[in-house]
Design a protein around this motif. Sequence first.
Motif, short mmCIF file in Angstrom:
data_model
loop_
_atom_site.label_atom_id
_atom_site.label_comp_id
_atom_site.label_asym_id
_atom_site.label_seq_id
_atom_site.Cartn_x
_atom_site.Cartn_y
_atom_site.Cartn_z
N ASN A 165 36.55 7.10 15.47
CA ASN A 165 36.23 8.53 15.38
C ASN A 165 35.33 8.99 16.52
O ASN A 165 34.38 9.75 16.33
CB ASN A 165 35.63 8.87 14.01
N VAL A 166 35.65 8.48 17.68
CA VAL A 166 34.94 8.87 18.90
C VAL A 166 35.94 9.43 19.90
O VAL A 166 37.14 9.15 19.83
CB VAL A 166 34.22 7.67 19.56
N MET A 167 35.43 10.23 20.82
CA MET A 167 36.24 10.64 21.96
C MET A 167 35.80 9.79 23.15
O MET A 167 34.60 9.63 23.39
CB MET A 167 36.01 12.12 22.28
N VAL A 168 36.78 9.25 23.85
CA VAL A 168 36.46 8.46 25.03
C VAL A 168 36.42 9.41 26.22
O VAL A 168 37.35 10.20 26.43
CB VAL A 168 37.55 7.40 25.31
N GLY A 169 35.35 9.33 26.98
CA GLY A 169 35.24 10.20 28.16
C GLY A 169 34.69 9.44 29.34
O GLY A 169 34.55 8.21 29.29
N LEU A 170 34.38 10.17 30.37
CA LEU A 170 33.76 9.57 31.55
C LEU A 170 32.46 10.32 31.80
O LEU A 170 32.47 11.55 31.96
CB LEU A 170 34.70 9.74 32.75
N THR A 171 31.34 9.59 31.80
CA THR A 171 30.05 10.23 32.04
C THR A 171 29.41 9.53 33.23
O THR A 171 29.19 8.33 33.20
CB THR A 171 29.15 10.12 30.78
#
Length: 328
Positions: free
Chosen positions: A290-296
Amino acid sequence: MTEPIKRIAVFTSGGDAPGMNAAIRAVVRTASHHDLHVYGIYRGYQGMVEGDLKRLEKRDVGNIIHRGGTILKTARSMDFMTKEGRKKAYDNLKAFDIDACVAIGGNGTLTGAQVFTEEYGIPFVGLPGTIDNDLAGTDFSIGFDTAVNTAMEAVDKIRDTAASHNRLFFIEVMGRHSGYIALYTAIGSGAGSVLIPEINTSVDALINQLRQSHIRKKQFSLVIVAEGNENGNAHNIAKKVEEELGNLYEAKVTTLGHLQRGGSPSSSDRVLSSRLGHSAVMALLEGNHNVMVGLTNGLVSFTPIQEAIQGQNEINKELIEMSQILAI
Ligand code: F6P
């Protein structure tokens, strides 16, 4: 102890974005590498409601990394917004023994995932797939870079004709709630002004800017208009500006529209999609649900879907100031 994940489903939903195919490929191949079975759900949540699922194997996602659109098709499902629709969707996932889902899309897609997981407990991982780049929890979303490149190439062409005729051009780009495409297009194409939803620039202020730039001997001007800006669409704005400045410039309008959503993904979008798709499967396997994978800041990051949909990818105010200084 929760059961290990053996079968996952992947789908795209909402507006398509270049790079979605590269993300599907990364999900299928990473999952296959870890001996998971993958099903593709066609037409997003609508296909989930209708049970439109097919097994995807490694070779099924060959020759798609360079293609725009989405091989799984996409839709905005009204049925899934109802409790009955979601019950059907759940029954279909159970019929296919699906343990978890990877959802690729924008805010609406991730909101659907959040509601569904709260109701039925199916684990989700989300990938930010929208040209708008409006989701919190990632510096860039899948498709944004390609859309900006498409818009920038169009503005480069408009610049040629604007300069030849000494005209004032209003170019409307997508972004219902976000000025990201507009701001990046403006910076990349050296446009004189940009109107975005995040900053309140009245038509009077724009007229003043354009008058000043005419005094500074600018012979033509390019104004990038985000569709969600608060002064209305580019045609209305152009009409009002021409009423005041018609003696200085002839105004023309180009609305770029859906051409920004299509086309072969840029290298940045292909790499981003590959990284996020790969990480989504790894997150499911590691129980990071239940997470969104992103780029930080260049690194893969995980944000609870709830936070990603509630927040907004803030525009960096320094970029706005910079674009104004450079456009002088
Ligand atoms: O994909 C996001 C977006 O491009 C918005 O900027 C735009 O307003 C909207 O989709 C239009 O989508 P559709 O044509 O699917 O209604």
